[in-house]
Design a protein around this motif. Structure first.
Motif, mmCIF file in Angstrom:
data_model
loop_
_atom_site.group_PDB
_atom_site.id
_atom_site.type_symbol
_atom_site.label_atom_id
_atom_site.label_comp_id
_atom_site.label_asym_id
_atom_site.label_seq_id
_atom_site.Cartn_x
_atom_site.Cartn_y
_atom_site.Cartn_z
ATOM 1 N N ASP A 23 -1.290 -6.733 -11.256
ATOM 2 C CA ASP A 23 -1.107 -5.629 -10.327
ATOM 3 C C ASP A 23 -2.343 -4.752 -10.384
ATOM 4 N N VAL A 24 -2.660 -4.115 -9.284
ATOM 5 C CA VAL A 24 -3.827 -3.244 -9.193
ATOM 6 C C VAL A 24 -3.393 -1.900 -8.636
ATOM 7 N N VAL A 25 -3.947 -0.840 -9.172
ATOM 8 C CA VAL A 25 -3.692 0.501 -8.656
ATOM 9 C C VAL A 25 -5.005 1.043 -8.130
ATOM 10 N N LEU A 26 -5.005 1.506 -6.900
ATOM 11 C CA LEU A 26 -6.177 2.145 -6.310
ATOM 12 C C LEU A 26 -5.914 3.644 -6.302
ATOM 13 N N VAL A 27 -6.713 4.387 -7.022
ATOM 14 C CA VAL A 27 -6.571 5.840 -7.096
ATOM 15 C C VAL A 27 -7.600 6.456 -6.169
ATOM 16 N N THR A 28 -7.164 7.374 -5.328
ATOM 17 C CA THR A 28 -8.061 8.017 -4.375
ATOM 18 C C THR A 28 -8.178 9.506 -4.709
ATOM 19 N N PRO A 29 -9.305 10.111 -4.358
ATOM 20 C CA PRO A 29 -9.509 11.520 -4.714
ATOM 21 C C PRO A 29 -8.798 12.516 -3.801
ATOM 22 N N ASP A 30 -8.303 12.053 -2.643
ATOM 23 C CA ASP A 30 -7.637 12.996 -1.738
ATOM 24 C C ASP A 30 -6.654 12.255 -0.841
ATOM 25 N N ARG A 31 -5.812 13.021 -0.156
ATOM 26 C CA ARG A 31 -4.762 12.449 0.697
ATOM 27 C C ARG A 31 -5.324 11.673 1.876
ATOM 28 N N ALA A 32 -6.422 12.141 2.438
ATOM 29 C CA ALA A 32 -6.995 11.467 3.613
ATOM 30 C C ALA A 32 -7.415 10.039 3.268
ATOM 31 N N LEU A 33 -8.108 9.878 2.163
ATOM 32 C CA LEU A 33 -8.542 8.544 1.755
ATOM 33 C C LEU A 33 -7.348 7.691 1.348
ATOM 34 N N PHE A 34 -6.354 8.307 0.716
ATOM 35 C CA PHE A 34 -5.138 7.585 0.357
ATOM 36 C C PHE A 34 -4.451 7.052 1.616
ATOM 37 N N SER A 35 -4.322 7.906 2.633
ATOM 38 C CA SER A 35 -3.684 7.488 3.888
ATOM 39 C C SER A 35 -4.454 6.347 4.555
ATOM 40 N N ALA A 36 -5.782 6.455 4.526
ATOM 41 C CA ALA A 36 -6.607 5.389 5.117
ATOM 42 C C ALA A 36 -6.409 4.080 4.358
ATOM 43 N N ALA A 37 -6.366 4.148 3.029
ATOM 44 C CA ALA A 37 -6.162 2.937 2.219
ATOM 45 C C ALA A 37 -4.796 2.324 2.500
ATOM 46 N N GLN A 38 -3.770 3.157 2.589
ATOM 47 C CA GLN A 38 -2.425 2.657 2.880
ATOM 48 C C GLN A 38 -2.379 1.998 4.259
ATOM 49 N N HIS A 39 -2.975 2.638 5.241
ATOM 50 C CA HIS A 39 -2.994 2.081 6.600
ATOM 51 C C HIS A 39 -3.698 0.730 6.609
ATOM 52 N N TYR A 40 -4.864 0.658 5.986
ATOM 53 C CA TYR A 40 -5.624 -0.584 5.952
ATOM 54 C C TYR A 40 -4.818 -1.690 5.267
ATOM 55 N N ARG A 41 -4.194 -1.363 4.144
ATOM 56 C CA ARG A 41 -3.395 -2.350 3.401
ATOM 57 C C ARG A 41 -2.226 -2.842 4.238
ATOM 58 N N ARG A 42 -1.527 -1.935 4.884
ATOM 59 C CA ARG A 42 -0.367 -2.329 5.697
ATOM 60 C C ARG A 42 -0.755 -3.203 6.885
ATOM 61 N N GLU A 43 -1.891 -2.917 7.484
ATOM 62 C CA GLU A 43 -2.347 -3.654 8.657
ATOM 63 C C GLU A 43 -2.776 -5.085 8.316
ATOM 64 N N ARG A 44 -3.316 -5.299 7.126
ATOM 65 C CA ARG A 44 -3.952 -6.581 6.837
ATOM 66 C C ARG A 44 -3.252 -7.441 5.783
ATOM 67 N N TYR A 45 -2.434 -6.817 4.932
ATOM 68 C CA TYR A 45 -1.848 -7.572 3.831
ATOM 69 C C TYR A 45 -0.347 -7.370 3.784
#
Length: 140
Positions: A23-45
């Motif tokens: 398992d991998v955890v991606l830690v982001t420094p702020d909510r905006a980057l977290f939201s972008a990472a979640q969106h990207y992950r949901r769209e592609r994986y």
């Protein structure tokens, strides 16, 4: 460029996690980057989870949203984020609480911590305050 980096990072983490069976955890420094990472992950994986794994994932998600999860990583990982090492942490705790640091030549690290626990009634709050002083993410 942030989007390109996030896309490459997400792809690399996903591939590595699948190949290594971890398992991998991606830690982001702020909510905006977290939201972008979640969106990207949901769209592609998309991962197919069995019922038990989905139930565990949902439970962990709820705990995360409520702020009830904590990361425990090996020694030294936090130093890159500016957090103190063991001896520095003990020194800062002792200084904040006006107590003497236990002698490291006489006591192993865990014994030093136990002594400080006896001498500092609000030790957990003091450790939390020191950790909260740092907000720099670390690549580690």
């Amino acid at each position: 460029r942030k989007g390109d980096i996030l896309a490459q990072l997400t792809q690399t983490l996903t591939t590595s996690a699948t190949d290594l069976g971890v398992d991998v955890v991606l830690v982001t420094p702020d909510r905006a980057l977290f939201s972008a990472a979640q969106h990207y992950r949901r769209e592609r994986y998309h991962w197919a989870l069995d019922e038990a794994a989905m139930k565990d994932a949902m439970r962990l998600g709820r705990l995360a949203i409520q702020g009830h999860l904590a990361l425990f990583l090996g020694a030294g990982v936090s130093i890159g984020a500016g957090l103190p090492g063991w001896s520095d942490l003990l020194a800062r705790l002792a200084e904040r609480s006006n107590v003497a640091v236990p002698d490291s030549t006489r006591f192993p690290a865990l014994d030093q911590a136990q002594l400080l626990e006896k001498m500092i009634p609000n030790l957990g709050e003091q450790v939390s305050a020191i950790i909260a002083e740092t907000s720099t993410p670390s690549l580690a």
